[in-house]
Design a protein around this motif. Structure first.
Motif, PDB file in Angstrom:
ATOM      1  N   ARG A  74       8.110 -10.736  -5.854  1.00 15.58           N
ATOM      2  CA  ARG A  74       8.022 -10.229  -4.470  1.00 15.58           C
ATOM      3  C   ARG A  74       6.833  -9.280  -4.328  1.00 15.58           C
ATOM      4  O   ARG A  74       6.575  -8.483  -5.220  1.00 15.58           O
ATOM      5  N   ARG A 124       5.886  -4.212   0.139  1.00 11.98           N
ATOM      6  CA  ARG A 124       5.609  -4.370   1.562  1.00 11.98           C
ATOM      7  C   ARG A 124       4.573  -3.392   2.114  1.00 11.98           C
ATOM      8  O   ARG A 124       3.701  -3.777   2.879  1.00 11.98           O
ATOM      9  N   ARG A 125       4.673  -2.112   1.746  1.00 11.29           N
ATOM     10  CA  ARG A 125       3.837  -1.117   2.432  1.00 11.29           C
ATOM     11  C   ARG A 125       3.413   0.018   1.494  1.00 11.29           C
ATOM     12  O   ARG A 125       3.970   1.124   1.545  1.00 11.29           O
ATOM     13  N   PRO A 126       2.423  -0.248   0.629  1.00  9.74           N
ATOM     14  CA  PRO A 126       2.029   0.754  -0.379  1.00  9.74           C
ATOM     15  C   PRO A 126       1.687   2.121   0.209  1.00  9.74           C
ATOM     16  O   PRO A 126       1.992   3.152  -0.388  1.00  9.74           O
ATOM     17  N   ASN A 127       1.076   2.150   1.393  1.00 11.79           N
ATOM     18  CA  ASN A 127       0.660   3.428   1.966  1.00 11.79           C
ATOM     19  C   ASN A 127       1.808   4.284   2.488  1.00 11.79           C
ATOM     20  O   ASN A 127       1.603   5.434   2.860  1.00 11.79           O
ATOM     21  N   ILE A 152       4.114   5.091   0.561  1.00  9.80           N
ATOM     22  CA  ILE A 152       4.643   5.650  -0.689  1.00  9.80           C
ATOM     23  C   ILE A 152       3.733   6.767  -1.186  1.00  9.80           C
ATOM     24  O   ILE A 152       2.514   6.718  -1.013  1.00  9.80           O
ATOM     25  N   HIS A 203      14.755  -2.249  -3.101  1.00 14.90           N
ATOM     26  CA  HIS A 203      14.963  -2.790  -1.759  1.00 14.90           C
ATOM     27  C   HIS A 203      13.908  -2.249  -0.786  1.00 14.90           C
ATOM     28  O   HIS A 203      13.348  -2.995   0.029  1.00 14.90           O
ATOM     29  N   ALA A 218      10.436  -3.657  -1.477  1.00 14.23           N
ATOM     30  CA  ALA A 218      10.291  -5.047  -1.033  1.00 14.23           C
ATOM     31  C   ALA A 218      10.332  -5.200   0.484  1.00 14.23           C
ATOM     32  O   ALA A 218       9.630  -6.041   1.042  1.00 14.23           O
ATOM     33  N   THR A 219      11.148  -4.392   1.171  1.00 15.84           N
ATOM     34  CA  THR A 219      11.405  -4.670   2.594  1.00 15.84           C
ATOM     35  C   THR A 219      11.112  -3.498   3.531  1.00 15.84           C
ATOM     36  O   THR A 219      11.143  -3.655   4.747  1.00 15.84           O
ATOM     37  N   GLN A 220      10.894  -2.288   2.965  1.00 19.17           N
ATOM     38  CA  GLN A 220      10.673  -1.067   3.761  1.00 19.17           C
ATOM     39  C   GLN A 220      11.899  -0.711   4.621  1.00 19.17           C
ATOM     40  O   GLN A 220      11.809   0.044   5.579  1.00 19.17           O
ATOM     41  N   THR A 221      13.043  -1.269   4.241  1.00 18.11           N
ATOM     42  CA  THR A 221      14.292  -0.978   4.960  1.00 18.11           C
ATOM     43  C   THR A 221      15.421  -0.764   3.957  1.00 18.11           C
ATOM     44  O   THR A 221      15.264  -1.044   2.768  1.00 18.11           O
TER      45      THR A 221
END
Lengths: 200, 469
Positions: B50, B53-56, B58, B152, B155-158
């Motif tokens: 997978r 989803r959104r490295p920035n 983090i 989770h 992978a999904t930002q949720t």
């Protein structure tokens, strides 16, 4: 994830209150890079003395509880640190169901991600279960704990029950909502543009 | 519209969808990552192939395992080093922003996030660490999660969530002189117990909360988890906005103005209903000190070790008896008569600059008592530099304290900063659990001023007596 349906096994009584995740698996075992192998360190400071010898008075060092697959515990089980190493250690030891009057929130959530069933039962029932001989049956479809001729029903949220019964992979489930997530992100970029971090 | 609490509002603003089974999918704005609870999450991502989803969204940093001495020489302990190296490899592979060990911005994840302006009002903030509740000080819905949930979010930002109930904590009156946020937190937990907030988000209100600095609010929210609540909240105000303005990752220019306009609306509606309310009159509160192996077992510094015979139930009596046996304390002993051998000042609870100032004000011109080992561990490299610029390091060193490099250190002793069996410690950290600071060690939770007072007197002492008149 391994589904949970019905489990029959030995129930080890450890009816203390506020058993925190530091006690379930102490800090020195958190440097692991994998999820497996923590069972021998479960309850380390209670189970072994300073020289690493088993303490004979600790329940999991006694027959038949070495083979326990159910743990009976006091209220607020799993409080403290969010370490998922706690359910990993319990599962690796062979525990699949935890029966206690109450659980701490993060630990409770972590159980479902690992196929462990946390069951809430009043202390009086736990004391009855602890005093009985022979195996117990934890029946998730029927939402019952049975043993010694007794049957005790328990409550569980339908969504939590489904996760265990079907051994659902939560990430795969959420991937079914990827379009919703993308739509949300697009909306937020307009409504709250300050949230976007452009460079660190 | 139905009146809503601040928690209800943040929840509504982050709801992606509600699924057929009744669970909600909540969007996560900010994700803090550290070395201990992330390796299995990255491994899971890799095994499933997978993307992240959104490295920035983090911010990552190593804090639990790092040495607080000679960091320049690297990490001597092999397993600790491997875990930090795994984090470094993972953040490189996935392009995640990372603050390396010798970067001045490195430190405890919950000190670093706010310092960098990563934590913002009205956002959702998660981290594989229970003390993520700290960030609630900004009016952010911030909570600790397990490693599977870390995966989770990567992978999904949720996260799939069930909504918690609302609990309002109202502190009546102003904080007496010599007391701080730590005393508020401990007194509250003493009242409601460590399971008192289970299933709830706590919102802290009252004039004493409004009067707290951002650092004090962080201390208070940090300890929410010790009261069983996954999150604590303080509605943002001018104190919050002044703290955030100009921080590296906070919005700038027109975006700042837009953000500010939104943040100024973030509060519980006047008519919002709470499922539970706790009111604590703090006008005559005294400095707090714990006596047992749970943060709820706490008393005034002028108090005595309680007698298990007075416990409300047989379970509680047995639990207290065990705690006193572990702590090697006898019922009826005045708290001020208890000698100790160690002092720890630091952690995500009390490792910020104001905490160090509070401790230094007591240490100034005094000496650490004979037989006491006292450690001061700044929460981040920036806290350390600031303290050194103010000369606090000199005050501590001249008094006989050790002045260390940033990290989680003796709060949980994952690095070599551990207590030996039987050692009694006054600690500004958050947990006095059995073995927390080292196998068989005995922890008493206190404020930074109380810890410094204990260091210089060799026993628990009411810090107010040592304060300049």
């Amino acid at each position: 994830m391994e589904p949970f349906t019905t489990l029959t096994g030995i129930a080890a009584p450890l009816l203390r209150s506020h058993i925190d995740t530091d006690l379930i698996i102490p800090k020195q075992f958190l440097t692991t890079l994998v999820r497996s192998g923590l069972g021998r360190h479960l309850f380390h400071e209670w189970r072994y003395d300073a020289e690493g010898r088993e303490r004979p008075d600790f329940v999991l060092n006694q027959a038949p509880y070495r083979q326990a697959s159910i743990l009976l515990a006091g209220p607020n089980f799993g409080c403290g640190s969010s370490r998922e190493h706690a359910p990993w250690a319990l599962k690796d030891f062979g525990i699949r169901a935890l029966l206690a009057p109450s659980f701490a929130d993060i630990f409770f959530t972590n159980c479902f991600a690992n196929g462990l069933l946390p069951v809430q039962l009043p202390m009086e029932i736990l004391e009855t279960l602890a005093s009985m001989e022979g195996p117990l049956t934890v029946d998730l479809p029927a939402q019952q704990v049975r043993g010694g001729g007794h049957t005790f029903p328990f409550e569980i949220e339908p969504a939590c029950k489904a996760v265990l019964l079907e051994g659902l992979d939560e990430i795969r489930r959420t991937e079914a909502n990827l379009a919703d997530i993308a739509a949300y992100e697009a909306r937020r970029r307009v409504e709250a543009p300050w949230l976007e971090i452009r460079s660190h | 519209m139905t009146p809503r609490t601040l928690y209800d509002r943040i929840w509504d603003e982050h709801l992606v969808t509600t699924r057929a089974d009744g669970t909600s999918l909540l969007y996560i704005d900010r994700h803090l990552v550290h070395e201990v609870t992330s390796p299995q999450a990255f491994e899971g991502l890799r095994e499933a192939g997978r993307p992240l989803r959104r490295p920035n969204a983090i911010l990552s940093v190593a804090d639990h395992n790092v040495p607080t001495i000679d960091q320049e020489k690297g990490i001597a302990d092999l397993t600790c080093r491997l875990q930090v190296e795994a984090l470094e490899a993972n953040v490189k592979t996935y392009g995640v922003p990372y603050l390396p060990l010798l970067d001045e911005r490195q430190g405890i994840v919950h000190v670093v996030g706010p310092e960098q302006g990563f934590t913002l009002p009205g956002t959702t903030v998660v981290c594989g660490d229970s003390h993520t509740s700290t960030h609630g000080a900004f009016g952010a819905l911030a909570f600790g999660i397990g490693t599977s949930e870390v995966e989770h979010v990567l992978a999904t930002q949720t996260l799939p969530q069930r909504k918690s109930r609302n609990l309002r904590v109202r502190f009546e009156g102003a904080l007496p002189r010599g007391l701080g946020a730590k005393d508020l937190a401990l007194a509250l937990i003493g009242r409601i117990g460590t399971a008192g907030g289970t299933g709830h988000v706590m919102e802290f209100t009252g004039p004493a909360v409004r009067a707290l600095s951002m650092e004090g609010r962080m201390t208070l929210c940090n300890m929410s988890i010790e009261g069983g609540a996954r999150s604590g909240l303080v509605a943002p105000d001018d104190t919050t906005f002044a703290y955030l303005h100009g921080r590296p990752l906070a919005p700038k220019g027109p975006l700042w103005e837009a953000a500010l306009a939104h943040w100024q609306t973030l509060a519980s509606d006047e008519a919002a209903s709470f499922d539970q309310e706790v009111i604590l009159d703090i006008r005559s509160l005294a400095p707090q000190v714990t006596w047992g192996t749970s943060p709820q077992w706490v008393t005034d510094i002028g108090g005595r070790v309680p007698d298990p015979a007075e416990a409300a139930s047989a379970d509680e009596r047995e639990a207290m008896r065990r705690a006193l046996e572990y702590m090697d304390l006898r019922p009826g002993t005045p708290m001020e008569a208890i000698p100790l051998q160690a002092v720890f000042i630091g952690s995500c609870t009390n490792g910020r600059i104001e905490d160090l100032r509070e401790a230094a004000a007591v240490a100034r011109g005094r000496k650490v008592a004979p037989g006491v080992r006292a450690l001061v561990v700044p929460g981040s490299g920036l806290v350390k530099s600031q303290a050194e610029a103010e000369g606090l390091d000199r005050i501590f060193l001249e008094a006989g304290f050790e002045w260390r490099q940033p990290g989680c250190s003796m709060c949980l002793g994952m690095n070599e900063d551990r207590l030996a069996e039987g050692v009694r410690c006054a600690s500004t950290s958050n947990r006095n659990f059995e073995g927390r600071q080292g196998r068989g060690s005995r922890t008493h939770l206190v404020s930074p001023g109380m810890a410094a007072a204990a260091a210089v007197t060799g026993r628990f002492t009411d810090v107010r007596r040592l304060m300049e008149m």
